[in-house]
Design a protein around this motif. Structure first.
Motif, PDB file in Angstrom:
ATOM      1  N   SER A 159       0.870  -1.183   0.000  1.00  0.00           N
ATOM      2  CA  SER A 159       0.000   0.000   0.000  1.00  0.00           C
ATOM      3  C   SER A 159       0.910   1.238   0.000  1.00  0.00           C
ATOM      4  CB  SER A 159      -0.874   0.008   1.254  1.00  0.00           C
ATOM      5  OG  SER A 159      -0.031   0.169   2.387  1.00  0.00           O
ATOM      6  N   ASP A 160       0.331   2.400  -0.286  1.00  0.00           N
ATOM      7  CA  ASP A 160       1.147   3.628  -0.287  1.00  0.00           C
ATOM      8  C   ASP A 160       1.829   3.834   1.062  1.00  0.00           C
ATOM      9  OD1 ASP A 160       0.422   4.047  -2.855  1.00  0.00           O
ATOM     10  OD2 ASP A 160      -1.049   5.619  -2.423  1.00  0.00           O
ATOM     11  N   ASP A 161       1.091   3.565   2.133  1.00  0.00           N
ATOM     12  CA  ASP A 161       1.661   3.763   3.474  1.00  0.00           C
ATOM     13  C   ASP A 161       2.828   2.818   3.736  1.00  0.00           C
ATOM     14  OD1 ASP A 161       0.023   5.747   4.134  1.00  0.00           O
ATOM     15  OD2 ASP A 161      -1.229   4.620   5.559  1.00  0.00           O
ATOM     16  N   VAL A 162       2.624   1.563   3.362  1.00  0.00           N
ATOM     17  CA  VAL A 162       3.690   0.575   3.599  1.00  0.00           C
ATOM     18  C   VAL A 162       4.921   0.927   2.752  1.00  0.00           C
ATOM     19  CG1 VAL A 162       4.348  -1.856   3.324  1.00  0.00           C
ATOM     20  CG2 VAL A 162       2.134  -1.266   4.310  1.00  0.00           C
ATOM     21  N   ALA A 163       4.688   1.319   1.486  1.00  0.00           N
ATOM     22  CA  ALA A 163       5.813   1.674   0.619  1.00  0.00           C
ATOM     23  C   ALA A 163       6.556   2.882   1.192  1.00  0.00           C
ATOM     24  CB  ALA A 163       5.314   1.974  -0.793  1.00  0.00           C
ATOM     25  N   ARG A 164       5.793   3.863   1.692  1.00  0.00           N
ATOM     26  CA  ARG A 164       6.440   5.043   2.279  1.00  0.00           C
ATOM     27  C   ARG A 164       7.250   4.630   3.514  1.00  0.00           C
ATOM     28  NH1 ARG A 164       2.044   7.854   3.204  1.00  0.00           N
ATOM     29  NH2 ARG A 164       1.549   8.022   1.006  1.00  0.00           N
ATOM     30  N   GLY A 165       6.707   3.719   4.301  1.00  0.00           N
ATOM     31  CA  GLY A 165       7.420   3.232   5.493  1.00  0.00           C
ATOM     32  C   GLY A 165       8.725   2.542   5.099  1.00  0.00           C
ATOM     33  N   ARG A 166       8.690   1.803   4.014  1.00  0.00           N
ATOM     34  CA  ARG A 166       9.928   1.128   3.573  1.00  0.00           C
ATOM     35  C   ARG A 166      10.977   2.159   3.148  1.00  0.00           C
ATOM     36  NH1 ARG A 166       9.344  -4.681   2.695  1.00  0.00           N
ATOM     37  NH2 ARG A 166       7.384  -5.188   1.659  1.00  0.00           N
ATOM     38  N   LEU A 167      10.529   3.193   2.426  1.00  0.00           N
ATOM     39  CA  LEU A 167      11.496   4.201   1.963  1.00  0.00           C
ATOM     40  C   LEU A 167      12.094   4.955   3.157  1.00  0.00           C
ATOM     41  CD1 LEU A 167       9.660   5.564  -1.227  1.00  0.00           C
ATOM     42  CD2 LEU A 167      11.302   3.699  -1.039  1.00  0.00           C
ATOM     43  N   ASP A 168      11.262   5.223   4.158  1.00  0.00           N
ATOM     44  CA  ASP A 168      11.777   5.865   5.376  1.00  0.00           C
ATOM     45  C   ASP A 168      12.767   4.934   6.080  1.00  0.00           C
ATOM     46  OD1 ASP A 168      10.149   7.980   4.852  1.00  0.00           O
ATOM     47  OD2 ASP A 168       8.640   7.504   6.380  1.00  0.00           O
ATOM     48  N   ALA A 169      12.396   3.652   6.143  1.00  0.00           N
ATOM     49  CA  ALA A 169      13.288   2.679   6.807  1.00  0.00           C
ATOM     50  C   ALA A 169      14.620   2.603   6.072  1.00  0.00           C
ATOM     51  CB  ALA A 169      12.615   1.301   6.864  1.00  0.00           C
ATOM     52  N   ALA A 170      14.583   2.693   4.746  1.00  0.00           N
ATOM     53  CA  ALA A 170      15.829   2.649   3.970  1.00  0.00           C
ATOM     54  C   ALA A 170      16.723   3.826   4.351  1.00  0.00           C
ATOM     55  CB  ALA A 170      15.517   2.670   2.465  1.00  0.00           C
ATOM     56  N   GLU A 171      16.140   5.012   4.460  1.00  0.00           N
ATOM     57  CA  GLU A 171      16.918   6.198   4.863  1.00  0.00           C
ATOM     58  C   GLU A 171      17.515   5.994   6.249  1.00  0.00           C
ATOM     59  OE1 GLU A 171      17.587   8.916   3.117  1.00  0.00           O
ATOM     60  OE2 GLU A 171      16.550   7.959   1.436  1.00  0.00           O
ATOM     61  N   HIS A 172      16.683   5.469   7.140  1.00  0.00           N
ATOM     62  CA  HIS A 172      17.110   5.280   8.530  1.00  0.00           C
ATOM     63  C   HIS A 172      18.279   4.290   8.601  1.00  0.00           C
ATOM     64  CE1 HIS A 172      16.530   5.453  12.857  1.00  0.00           C
ATOM     65  NE2 HIS A 172      16.785   4.151  12.854  1.00  0.00           N
ATOM     66  N   VAL A 173      18.145   3.197   7.867  1.00  0.00           N
ATOM     67  CA  VAL A 173      19.196   2.167   7.889  1.00  0.00           C
ATOM     68  C   VAL A 173      20.509   2.740   7.346  1.00  0.00           C
ATOM     69  CG1 VAL A 173      19.881   0.030   6.703  1.00  0.00           C
ATOM     70  CG2 VAL A 173      17.658   0.151   7.840  1.00  0.00           C
ATOM     71  N   THR A 218      24.240  -8.348   6.675  1.00  0.00           N
ATOM     72  CA  THR A 218      23.899  -7.768   5.368  1.00  0.00           C
ATOM     73  C   THR A 218      24.191  -6.270   5.403  1.00  0.00           C
ATOM     74  OG1 THR A 218      22.137  -9.413   5.172  1.00  0.00           O
ATOM     75  CG2 THR A 218      22.040  -7.531   3.672  1.00  0.00           C
ATOM     76  N   ALA A 219      24.926  -5.798   4.404  1.00  0.00           N
ATOM     77  CA  ALA A 219      25.326  -4.383   4.389  1.00  0.00           C
ATOM     78  C   ALA A 219      24.111  -3.463   4.395  1.00  0.00           C
ATOM     79  CB  ALA A 219      26.173  -4.109   3.144  1.00  0.00           C
ATOM     80  N   ALA A 220      24.244  -2.332   5.084  1.00  0.00           N
ATOM     81  CA  ALA A 220      23.144  -1.360   5.156  1.00  0.00           C
ATOM     82  C   ALA A 220      22.704  -0.936   3.752  1.00  0.00           C
ATOM     83  CB  ALA A 220      23.585  -0.144   5.967  1.00  0.00           C
ATOM     84  N   GLU A 221      23.664  -0.799   2.837  1.00  0.00           N
ATOM     85  CA  GLU A 221      23.320  -0.382   1.461  1.00  0.00           C
ATOM     86  C   GLU A 221      22.439  -1.441   0.794  1.00  0.00           C
ATOM     87  OE1 GLU A 221      26.382  -0.446   2.712  1.00  0.00           O
ATOM     88  OE2 GLU A 221      26.654   1.737   2.915  1.00  0.00           O
ATOM     89  N   THR A 222      22.723  -2.708   1.067  1.00  0.00           N
ATOM     90  CA  THR A 222      21.930  -3.798   0.482  1.00  0.00           C
ATOM     91  C   THR A 222      20.528  -3.823   1.086  1.00  0.00           C
ATOM     92  OG1 THR A 222      23.915  -5.102   0.093  1.00  0.00           O
ATOM     93  CG2 THR A 222      21.834  -6.313   0.177  1.00  0.00           C
ATOM     94  N   VAL A 223      20.462  -3.623   2.412  1.00  0.00           N
ATOM     95  CA  VAL A 223      19.149  -3.585   3.076  1.00  0.00           C
ATOM     96  C   VAL A 223      18.322  -2.441   2.488  1.00  0.00           C
ATOM     97  CG1 VAL A 223      17.960  -3.222   5.274  1.00  0.00           C
ATOM     98  CG2 VAL A 223      20.016  -4.644   5.202  1.00  0.00           C
ATOM     99  N   ALA A 224      18.940  -1.282   2.359  1.00  0.00           N
ATOM    100  CA  ALA A 224      18.207  -0.115   1.835  1.00  0.00           C
ATOM    101  C   ALA A 224      17.773  -0.356   0.389  1.00  0.00           C
ATOM    102  CB  ALA A 224      19.087   1.129   1.935  1.00  0.00           C
ATOM    103  N   ALA A 225      18.667  -0.901  -0.425  1.00  0.00           N
ATOM    104  CA  ALA A 225      18.320  -1.138  -1.834  1.00  0.00           C
ATOM    105  C   ALA A 225      17.190  -2.162  -1.939  1.00  0.00           C
ATOM    106  CB  ALA A 225      19.551  -1.627  -2.602  1.00  0.00           C
TER     107      ALA A 225
END
Ligand code: MLT
Length: 283
Positions: free
Chosen positions: A143-157, A196-203
């Motif tokens: 969902s839009d909310d879940v996708a936004r949460g993932r993008l935020d989590a990527a930044e955080h990681v 797992t590297a942070a860059e890989t988790v974020a990607a």
């Protein structure tokens, strides 16, 4: 056996598993194999690696050529850079099958993110597929909310490292019984995730946020499909996976007792039996 672009095997472990490094499209992947026979390709979840299939590499290699890669950036694989989309992983897997000289239709098994990659493989490389095994995964996009949460989590990681993310996620992966009875298995998975590297988790988070919604296309995925779901899976729950099976013309569903989201690792006896019976069935 001709190995196309594959480099020579670099290691053969004592457990009868062979590891090779394969260079495709600028990336260098670690690919673990065991056994001979019809090919069973097993694709791991997020942010994991081939080792989550340890019980399948062990037992199913008595009948099948089990191939379990580390997707680009995960495990011992290096990435070529760029986005970790499900499309890109699916295309890379097709190229790896070429490098491994696999030209017959394969059985493709994917868990969770590996299942998202399996859907893309269906869309882009259907001619290479004989059977499909989907474990603990979803057909719907975020969902839009879940996708936004993932993008935020990527930044955080990327800013803070992945420890907090991993600790939050690991609490959702296993059935209560697994946590109680097999802390060693839980700890092994925790270590893979933390490694797992942070860059890989974020990607990976960004790639999953952009994945295609397969829900409306399920009726067109007609190849024989086995859908397995841990009874206590809270990430891709049994009712949701049962509906995926119901929407597909040629799918069967099985609920895995004593398992959460990591069913192949938590109840390998049940999962291996279900896969063996499914692959033995004539179409
Ligand atoms: C996985 O196990 O691969 C993840 O739970 C997938 C996801 O986060 O959607």
């Amino acid at each position: 056996m001709s190995r196309g672009n594959a480099e020579p095997r670099v290691d053969t472990s004592s457990a009868g598993q062979a590891m090779s490094r394969i260079e495709v499209a600028g990336a260098s992947w670690n690919v673990v194999e065991a056994g001979n026979g019809p090919v069973l390709l097993l694709v791991h979840g997020f942010p994991l690696d081939h080792s989550m299939w340890e019980h399948q590499l062990g037992a199913l290699s008595a009948r099948f050529r089990v191939i379990a890669p580390d997707l680009g950036g995960f495990g011992a694989s290096l990435d070529a850079g760029g986005e970790s989309t499900m499309e890109r992983f699916a295309d890379a897997l097709a190229a790896h099958l070429d490098a491994l000289a696999v030209d017959e239709p394969i059985a493709f098994g994917g868990l969770s993110m590996g299942g998202y990659v399996a859907w893309e493989f269906c869309r882009r490389h259907a001619e290479r597929l004989g059977k499909l095994i989907l474990c603990d995964t979803r057909a719907a996009a975020d969902s839009d909310d879940v996708a936004r949460g993932r993008l935020d989590a990527a930044e955080h990681v990327l800013a803070e490292g992945s420890t907090g993310f991993v600790e939050a996620m690991i609490g959702k992966l296993f059935a209560e019984q697994t946590v109680r009875q097999r802390p060693d298995a839980v700890d092994r998975i925790r270590r893979v995730m933390l490694g797992t590297a942070a860059e890989t988790v974020a990607a990976g988070l960004r790639g999953m946020a952009r994945r295609t919604d397969m829900t409306a296309a399920l009726g067109q995925v007609a190849i024989p499909t086995l859908i397995l779901c841990g009874r206590e899976d809270v990430i891709s729950p049994p009712d949701e996976m049962r509906s995926i099976a119901a929407a597909m013309p040629n799918a069967r569903f099985a609920e895995v007792p004593g398992a959460g989201h990591m069913a192949p690792l938590e109840n390998p006896r049940f999962v291996n039996q279900a896969i063996t019976e499914f692959l033995a069935r004539p179409d």
